[in-house]
Design an enzyme around this catalytic site. Structure first.
Site, PDB file in Angstrom:
ATOM      1  N   CYS A  24      40.675  38.098  23.148  1.00  0.00           N
ATOM      2  CA  CYS A  24      42.116  38.265  23.379  1.00  0.00           C
ATOM      3  C   CYS A  24      43.011  37.450  22.461  1.00  0.00           C
ATOM      4  O   CYS A  24      44.218  37.622  22.470  1.00  0.00           O
ATOM      5  CB  CYS A  24      42.459  37.968  24.836  1.00  0.00           C
ATOM      6  SG  CYS A  24      42.492  36.211  25.271  1.00  0.00           S
TER       7      CYS A  24
ATOM      8  N   CYS B  55      41.231  36.279  29.560  1.00  0.00           N
ATOM      9  CA  CYS B  55      40.418  37.503  29.592  1.00  0.00           C
ATOM     10  C   CYS B  55      39.038  37.310  30.223  1.00  0.00           C
ATOM     11  O   CYS B  55      38.327  38.283  30.445  1.00  0.00           O
ATOM     12  CB  CYS B  55      40.271  38.088  28.194  1.00  0.00           C
ATOM     13  SG  CYS B  55      39.238  37.114  27.078  1.00  0.00           S
TER      14      CYS B  55
ATOM     15  N   CYS C   3      30.574  23.037  24.168  1.00  0.00           N
ATOM     16  CA  CYS C   3      29.544  23.605  23.307  1.00  0.00           C
ATOM     17  C   CYS C   3      29.716  25.132  23.341  1.00  0.00           C
ATOM     18  O   CYS C   3      29.462  25.766  24.363  1.00  0.00           O
ATOM     19  CB  CYS C   3      28.187  23.170  23.854  1.00  0.00           C
ATOM     20  SG  CYS C   3      26.808  23.469  22.780  1.00  0.00           S
TER      21      CYS C   3
END
Length: 161
Positions: free
Chosen positions: A62, A111, A131
């Site tokens: 997004c 999203c 990470c």
């Protein structure tokens, strides 16, 4: 309904399933596995692992800004790692109990794209290690406009013409 905005001025209104499906149309099968189905890319092979450019890492799906390059560090784990997000409200933490472990999964707050995991073994000042999977990210260099992945007529964070 008024949009939900972050303190940095970005729209965090959750996207609907139809909009997410449209944004996912251009993803490769590997990107779909990671982003939509909580997969993990292999370590030491991601596009952004060794990226040293100044800029902003955004959600691949997004375009929401997620991490600044100034927060990136070499964790030695094989995945791009950051010690703090661009804006804490741009990510959401979800408990992940897959593979017999208890971890904190990170997803895009807008999203729901799977980004990676956050661990409490990072450097100061936060002690966090975000990470991330490179395939879950896009990158915008300093001075370049953020992507307009939602088709609003202007780059993210700027008013439409």
């Amino acid at each position: 309904m008024a949009p939900t905005m972050s303190s940095t001025g970005f729209d965090l209104t959750p996207l609907g399933d139809e909009r997410i499906a449209t944004l996912a149309e251009g993803l490769t099968p590997d990107e779909r596995t990671v982003i939509l189905h909580q997969g993990t890319e292999r370590p030491f092979c991601g596009l952004f692992l060794d990226n040293k450019k100044d800029g902003t890492y955004v959600c691949r799906l997004c375009g929401l800004p997620l991490f600044a390059s100034s927060a990136k560090f070499n964790s030695g784990t094989g995945w791009p790692s950051f010690f703090q997000p661009f804006d804490p409200r741009h990510i959401r933490i979800v408990r992940d109990t897959s593979y017999g472990m208890v971890r904190e999964e990170e997803v895009c707050a807008r999203c729901g794209a799977h980004l990676g995991h956050v661990f409490p073994d990072g450097p100061p000042p936060t002690g966090q290690r975000h990470c991330l999977n490179s395939v879950s990210l896009g990158f915008t260099g300093d001075g370049e406009p953020l992507p307009d992945r939602l088709g609003r007529g202007a780059p993210e964070g700027q008013p439409a013409p």
